[in-house]
Structures are given as C-alpha cells and as structure tokens.
Design a protein around this motif. Sequence first.
Motif, PDB file in Angstrom:
ATOM      1  N   VAL A 103       0.844  -1.192   0.000  1.00 31.76           N
ATOM      2  CA  VAL A 103       0.000   0.000   0.000  1.00 31.76           C
ATOM      3  C   VAL A 103       0.881   1.245   0.000  1.00 31.76           C
ATOM      4  CG1 VAL A 103      -1.612   1.364   1.380  1.00 31.76           C
ATOM      5  CG2 VAL A 103      -1.998  -1.072   1.077  1.00 31.76           C
ATOM      6  N   ASN A 104       0.644   2.106  -0.972  1.00 33.21           N
ATOM      7  CA  ASN A 104       1.360   3.381  -1.062  1.00 33.21           C
ATOM      8  C   ASN A 104       0.573   4.426  -0.281  1.00 33.21           C
ATOM      9  OD1 ASN A 104       2.440   5.837  -1.745  1.00 33.21           O
ATOM     10  ND2 ASN A 104       2.316   5.542  -3.949  1.00 33.21           N
ATOM     11  N   PRO A 105       1.134   4.953   0.813  1.00 31.20           N
ATOM     12  CA  PRO A 105       0.378   5.897   1.651  1.00 31.20           C
ATOM     13  C   PRO A 105       0.046   7.211   0.950  1.00 31.20           C
ATOM     14  CG  PRO A 105       2.618   5.629   2.477  1.00 31.20           C
ATOM     15  CD  PRO A 105       2.445   4.662   1.355  1.00 31.20           C
ATOM     16  N   GLN A 106       0.655   7.479  -0.198  1.00 32.34           N
ATOM     17  CA  GLN A 106       0.375   8.705  -0.951  1.00 32.34           C
ATOM     18  C   GLN A 106      -0.670   8.486  -2.044  1.00 32.34           C
ATOM     19  OE1 GLN A 106       1.772  11.424   0.262  1.00 32.34           O
ATOM     20  NE2 GLN A 106       2.783  10.086   1.720  1.00 32.34           N
ATOM     21  N   SER A 107      -1.113   7.246  -2.218  1.00 35.61           N
ATOM     22  CA  SER A 107      -1.999   6.902  -3.331  1.00 35.61           C
ATOM     23  C   SER A 107      -3.366   7.548  -3.202  1.00 35.61           C
ATOM     24  CB  SER A 107      -2.157   5.387  -3.416  1.00 35.61           C
ATOM     25  OG  SER A 107      -3.093   5.046  -4.407  1.00 35.61           O
ATOM     26  N   THR A 108      -3.913   7.942  -4.330  1.00 30.43           N
ATOM     27  CA  THR A 108      -5.274   8.476  -4.369  1.00 30.43           C
ATOM     28  C   THR A 108      -6.281   7.376  -4.715  1.00 30.43           C
ATOM     29  OG1 THR A 108      -5.002   9.117  -6.672  1.00 30.43           O
ATOM     30  CG2 THR A 108      -4.514  10.792  -4.996  1.00 30.43           C
ATOM     31  N   HIS A 109      -5.801   6.131  -4.845  1.00 31.92           N
ATOM     32  CA  HIS A 109      -6.697   4.997  -5.085  1.00 31.92           C
ATOM     33  C   HIS A 109      -7.281   4.528  -3.760  1.00 31.92           C
ATOM     34  CE1 HIS A 109      -5.718   4.631  -9.303  1.00 31.92           C
ATOM     35  NE2 HIS A 109      -4.430   4.746  -8.989  1.00 31.92           N
ATOM     36  N   TYR A 110      -8.096   3.493  -3.826  1.00 32.83           N
ATOM     37  CA  TYR A 110      -8.783   2.982  -2.649  1.00 32.83           C
ATOM     38  C   TYR A 110      -8.190   1.642  -2.231  1.00 32.83           C
ATOM     39  CZ  TYR A 110     -12.192   6.604  -3.587  1.00 32.83           C
ATOM     40  OH  TYR A 110     -12.791   7.811  -3.777  1.00 32.83           O
ATOM     41  N   LEU A 111      -8.311   1.322  -0.945  1.00 32.80           N
ATOM     42  CA  LEU A 111      -7.803   0.051  -0.441  1.00 32.80           C
ATOM     43  C   LEU A 111      -8.538  -1.123  -1.087  1.00 32.80           C
ATOM     44  CD1 LEU A 111      -7.500   0.656   3.409  1.00 32.80           C
ATOM     45  CD2 LEU A 111      -5.641   0.407   1.762  1.00 32.80           C
ATOM     46  N   ALA A 112      -7.796  -2.199  -1.328  1.00 34.89           N
ATOM     47  CA  ALA A 112      -8.395  -3.424  -1.848  1.00 34.89           C
ATOM     48  C   ALA A 112      -8.690  -4.406  -0.718  1.00 34.89           C
ATOM     49  CB  ALA A 112      -7.475  -4.076  -2.872  1.00 34.89           C
ATOM     50  N   SER A 113      -7.908  -4.347   0.375  1.00 34.73           N
ATOM     51  CA  SER A 113      -8.133  -5.275   1.484  1.00 34.73           C
ATOM     52  C   SER A 113      -7.498  -4.748   2.760  1.00 34.73           C
ATOM     53  CB  SER A 113      -7.556  -6.653   1.166  1.00 34.73           C
ATOM     54  OG  SER A 113      -6.157  -6.596   1.083  1.00 34.73           O
ATOM     55  N   VAL A 114      -8.011  -5.235   3.879  1.00 33.86           N
ATOM     56  CA  VAL A 114      -7.439  -4.940   5.192  1.00 33.86           C
ATOM     57  C   VAL A 114      -7.533  -6.193   6.042  1.00 33.86           C
ATOM     58  CG1 VAL A 114      -7.973  -2.475   5.198  1.00 33.86           C
ATOM     59  CG2 VAL A 114      -9.616  -4.078   6.147  1.00 33.86           C
ATOM     60  N   ARG A 115      -6.683  -6.263   7.047  1.00 33.87           N
ATOM     61  CA  ARG A 115      -6.723  -7.338   8.043  1.00 33.87           C
ATOM     62  C   ARG A 115      -7.002  -6.716   9.391  1.00 33.87           C
ATOM     63  NH1 ARG A 115      -3.963 -12.555   7.725  1.00 33.87           N
ATOM     64  NH2 ARG A 115      -4.006 -12.482   9.965  1.00 33.87           N
ATOM     65  N   LEU A 116      -7.874  -7.338  10.136  1.00 30.13           N
ATOM     66  CA  LEU A 116      -8.153  -6.913  11.498  1.00 30.13           C
ATOM     67  C   LEU A 116      -7.796  -8.085  12.408  1.00 30.13           C
ATOM     68  CD1 LEU A 116     -11.586  -5.323  10.670  1.00 30.13           C
ATOM     69  CD2 LEU A 116      -9.519  -4.071  11.252  1.00 30.13           C
ATOM     70  N   ASP A 117      -6.823  -7.891  13.285  1.00 33.85           N
ATOM     71  CA  ASP A 117      -6.346  -8.952  14.167  1.00 33.85           C
ATOM     72  C   ASP A 117      -6.506  -8.543  15.620  1.00 33.85           C
ATOM     73  OD1 ASP A 117      -5.518 -10.599  12.086  1.00 33.85           O
ATOM     74  OD2 ASP A 117      -3.519  -9.750  12.044  1.00 33.85           O
TER      75      ASP A 117
END
Length: 124
Positions: A103-117
């Motif tokens: 994940v590029n923190p400067q990206s203007t795109h949207y996240l594709a996935s996340v993990r919650l642990d």
Amino acid sequence: MTEHAAQWTASSLADIRAGGWMCGAHWTFFFVHCDILVTAYACTACADQLLGHLIVERTDRVPDRAADVPVAFGDFDLFGYPIHELTEVLDPSDRKLLLSADVNPQSTHYLASVRLDTCEGDHR
C-alpha cells in the motif's frame, strides 16, 4: 467470540460458507456481502479458539472508487476514502489494523483489502 457466535452474527448479512482449509487455523468461514468478501478465522494462537482474525477484501481487485459497503474501523470507512486520506488520520502503530505491505500511503486509489487482528499470539 466463538465460531458459532461469529457465524450467527454474519448470517444476518449473507450466506455463510464454512470450512475450507487455512494453514494454522482451528476454524474458518467466509461470506460475500455486495462487493465485500469477509474471511473470519481463529488461528492456533487464538485463546480458546475464539475469533481472532478478519480479512476484508473488495471483490474489485483494482478499486478506483469507494466500496458500496462501508467497512468501519473506529470512525472511518476504510473502503470509502482514498488511501492517502486514511493514512493521514490512522495511527500506523495500531497493530489491530494491518494494511498490505504494497500500500502506497500517498496513493489516491482505494484500499483493496485490510486485516483486522485481535489475537495476541499472532505477530505478523
């Protein structure tokens, strides 16, 4: 939450698909709600085999817009804001939310996935 309780809760959103094999998991199940795929599981380090992990993924692998379904973490819709806006307000030291390494923190795109642990025994 136990496997049964987690499945019961998720069944209000979609049909649960139990089973499948995941390395190091006591139990796992998944469901799809609109454009969001959710995988829930308890790993071998999860205390009392309780739910310790959620993987939330968009079915659109190259998201260029906000997801149809909100995925909330605290006060933020993780799939509703561009990545650069999320990284400005989220604390990177919060180990409960894991973003992909690419994940590029400067990206203007949207996240594709996340993990919650929540599993204390899993240090990824």
